[in-house]
Design a protein around this motif. Structure first.
Motif, PDB file in Angstrom:
ATOM      1  N   LEU A 144      35.843  44.911  16.844  1.00  7.87           N
ATOM      2  CA  LEU A 144      37.396  45.116  16.925  1.00  7.87           C
ATOM      3  C   LEU A 144      37.987  45.338  15.896  1.00  7.87           C
ATOM      4  O   LEU A 144      38.771  45.949  15.976  1.00  7.87           O
ATOM      5  CB  LEU A 144      37.704  43.602  17.911  1.00  7.87           C
ATOM      6  CG  LEU A 144      37.487  43.721  19.187  1.00  7.87           C
ATOM      7  CD1 LEU A 144      38.026  42.128  19.836  1.00  7.87           C
ATOM      8  CD2 LEU A 144      37.998  44.730  20.030  1.00  7.87           C
ATOM      9  N   THR A 145      37.568  44.557  14.866  1.00  7.46           N
ATOM     10  CA  THR A 145      38.092  44.798  13.483  1.00  7.46           C
ATOM     11  C   THR A 145      38.050  46.330  13.041  1.00  7.46           C
ATOM     12  O   THR A 145      39.001  46.880  12.658  1.00  7.46           O
ATOM     13  CB  THR A 145      37.579  43.896  12.341  1.00  7.46           C
ATOM     14  OG1 THR A 145      37.741  42.494  12.813  1.00  7.46           O
ATOM     15  CG2 THR A 145      38.523  44.063  11.272  1.00  7.46           C
ATOM     16  N   GLN A 146      36.871  46.963  13.320  1.00  6.37           N
ATOM     17  CA  GLN A 146      36.679  48.290  13.044  1.00  6.37           C
ATOM     18  C   GLN A 146      37.459  49.169  13.895  1.00  6.37           C
ATOM     19  O   GLN A 146      38.103  50.083  13.618  1.00  6.37           O
ATOM     20  CB  GLN A 146      35.212  48.505  13.279  1.00  6.37           C
ATOM     21  CG  GLN A 146      34.421  48.121  12.036  1.00  6.37           C
ATOM     22  CD  GLN A 146      34.654  48.444  10.594  1.00  6.37           C
ATOM     23  OE1 GLN A 146      34.992  49.812  10.578  1.00  6.37           O
ATOM     24  NE2 GLN A 146      34.823  47.420   9.660  1.00  6.37           N
ATOM     25  N   GLU A 147      37.607  48.824  15.088  1.00  7.78           N
ATOM     26  CA  GLU A 147      38.550  49.719  16.116  1.00  7.78           C
ATOM     27  C   GLU A 147      40.117  49.572  15.613  1.00  7.78           C
ATOM     28  O   GLU A 147      40.546  50.553  15.811  1.00  7.78           O
ATOM     29  CB  GLU A 147      38.171  49.138  17.449  1.00  7.78           C
ATOM     30  CG  GLU A 147      36.974  49.290  18.158  1.00  7.78           C
ATOM     31  CD  GLU A 147      37.018  48.767  19.608  1.00  7.78           C
ATOM     32  OE1 GLU A 147      38.069  48.570  20.352  1.00  7.78           O
ATOM     33  OE2 GLU A 147      35.920  48.511  20.040  1.00  7.78           O
ATOM     34  N   VAL A 148      40.303  48.597  15.245  1.00  9.41           N
ATOM     35  CA  VAL A 148      41.829  48.469  14.754  1.00  9.41           C
ATOM     36  C   VAL A 148      41.943  49.404  13.481  1.00  9.41           C
ATOM     37  O   VAL A 148      43.048  49.937  13.568  1.00  9.41           O
ATOM     38  CB  VAL A 148      42.314  47.103  14.434  1.00  9.41           C
ATOM     39  CG1 VAL A 148      43.570  46.895  13.826  1.00  9.41           C
ATOM     40  CG2 VAL A 148      42.295  46.092  15.815  1.00  9.41           C
ATOM     41  N   PHE A 149      40.971  49.395  12.540  1.00 12.59           N
ATOM     42  CA  PHE A 149      41.087  50.128  11.277  1.00 12.59           C
ATOM     43  C   PHE A 149      40.990  51.735  11.665  1.00 12.59           C
ATOM     44  O   PHE A 149      41.736  52.625  11.292  1.00 12.59           O
ATOM     45  CB  PHE A 149      40.430  49.706  10.375  1.00 12.59           C
ATOM     46  CG  PHE A 149      41.069  48.420   9.384  1.00 12.59           C
ATOM     47  CD1 PHE A 149      41.961  48.698   8.512  1.00 12.59           C
ATOM     48  CD2 PHE A 149      40.542  47.186   9.812  1.00 12.59           C
ATOM     49  CE1 PHE A 149      42.707  47.590   7.680  1.00 12.59           C
ATOM     50  CE2 PHE A 149      41.336  46.228   8.823  1.00 12.59           C
ATOM     51  CZ  PHE A 149      42.366  46.313   8.023  1.00 12.59           C
ATOM     52  N   LEU A 150      40.077  52.006  12.931  1.00  9.64           N
ATOM     53  CA  LEU A 150      39.929  53.092  13.024  1.00  9.64           C
ATOM     54  C   LEU A 150      41.217  53.810  13.777  1.00  9.64           C
ATOM     55  O   LEU A 150      41.731  55.068  13.808  1.00  9.64           O
ATOM     56  CB  LEU A 150      38.858  53.378  14.301  1.00  9.64           C
ATOM     57  CG  LEU A 150      38.699  54.811  14.934  1.00  9.64           C
ATOM     58  CD1 LEU A 150      38.041  55.597  13.765  1.00  9.64           C
ATOM     59  CD2 LEU A 150      37.325  54.697  15.637  1.00  9.64           C
ATOM     60  N   LYS A 151      41.953  53.099  14.791  1.00  8.48           N
ATOM     61  CA  LYS A 151      43.190  53.359  15.252  1.00  8.48           C
ATOM     62  C   LYS A 151      44.229  53.693  14.140  1.00  8.48           C
ATOM     63  O   LYS A 151      45.084  54.496  14.013  1.00  8.48           O
ATOM     64  CB  LYS A 151      43.810  52.412  16.187  1.00  8.48           C
ATOM     65  CG  LYS A 151      43.030  52.270  17.261  1.00  8.48           C
ATOM     66  CD  LYS A 151      43.559  51.205  18.198  1.00  8.48           C
ATOM     67  CE  LYS A 151      42.720  51.353  19.647  1.00  8.48           C
ATOM     68  NZ  LYS A 151      43.242  50.288  20.638  1.00  8.48           N
ATOM     69  N   LEU A 152      44.150  52.883  13.197  1.00  5.87           N
ATOM     70  CA  LEU A 152      45.198  53.102  11.774  1.00  5.87           C
ATOM     71  C   LEU A 152      44.680  54.211  11.109  1.00  5.87           C
ATOM     72  O   LEU A 152      45.471  55.042  10.902  1.00  5.87           O
ATOM     73  CB  LEU A 152      44.952  51.849  10.882  1.00  5.87           C
ATOM     74  CG  LEU A 152      45.684  51.995   9.671  1.00  5.87           C
ATOM     75  CD1 LEU A 152      47.159  51.930   9.961  1.00  5.87           C
ATOM     76  CD2 LEU A 152      45.449  51.082   8.468  1.00  5.87           C
ATOM     77  N   ALA A 153      43.451  54.673  11.067  1.00  3.04           N
ATOM     78  CA  ALA A 153      43.193  55.937  10.373  1.00  3.04           C
ATOM     79  C   ALA A 153      43.493  57.072  11.160  1.00  3.04           C
ATOM     80  O   ALA A 153      43.988  58.210  10.570  1.00  3.04           O
ATOM     81  CB  ALA A 153      41.548  56.016  10.137  1.00  3.04           C
TER      82      ALA A 153
END
Length: 186
Positions: free
Chosen positions: A31-40
């Motif tokens: 989930l943390t990676q997904e959040v940062f992917l959305k940021l990217a």
């Protein structure tokens, strides 16, 4: 401060925020990676406060995670309902063991759990009978149940189905006692 440095500073606190709300380490990492992917993938010019935006997206991701999990759980429960019997022989047999396991608990929990779990008294009735504050009784029952669960899991292996009910299998035992536990328990 450049964006890369800001992301490095936000990653661990955000991960800990998510980890507090998601029990599984791998799911929290995903989930943390997904959040940062959305940021990217977002238009960074439109994001005024990156930290606030990340936590908002994280909270939504956590909500979505549990929604998906609930749907999957409901689908599994529909399949397993035919296989479960709420009053299986194992439940009756394990019920006989509860008293001996309650005896292993610290003194402050024994009487309250006997009244609650074995005699079926309500928490309000227990508070009245023991002349204790209702909130105190309620919290001691919750803590006592956790301690009782810990004793059970240390001594027994129990197969559970949907909603935590004990599975009923005629060929295979639903539970088994581990070695070096109570001599006279079950």
């Amino acid at each position: 401060m450049d964006m890369e440095h800001q992301i490095e500073q936000l990653y661990n606190p955000l991960f800990l925020f998510i980890r507090k709300r998601i029990n599984n380490l791998e799911d929290a990492q995903d989930l943390t990676q997904e959040v940062f992917l959305k940021l990217a993938n977002s238009d960074l010019k439109k994001i005024q406060n990156v930290k606030s935006w990340l936590y908002s997206v994280a909270q939504n991701a956590i909500t979505d995670f549990y929604r998906k999990k609930k749907v999957l759980t409901e689908e599994v429960e529909d399949v397993t309902d035919d296989q479960e019997k709420p009053e299986s022989e194992s439940i009756v047999e394990l019920g006989k063991c509860v008293a001996s396991y309650i005896d292993l608990l610290p003194k402050e929990y024994r009487e309250i759990l006997r009244l609650s779990e074995l005699e079926g008294l309500s928490q309000k009735d227990i508070a009245t009978q023991l002349d204790m504050n209702y909130a105190t009784v309620r919290s001691k029952i919750q803590r006592g149940r956790k301690k009782l669960k810990d004793v059970f899991t240390a001594c027994c292996t129990i197969k559970q189905g949907g909603k935590g009910s004990i599975m009923s299998h005629t060929q295979n035992p639903d539970w088994e006692e581990k070695r070096n536990c109570l001599e006279d328990s079950c």
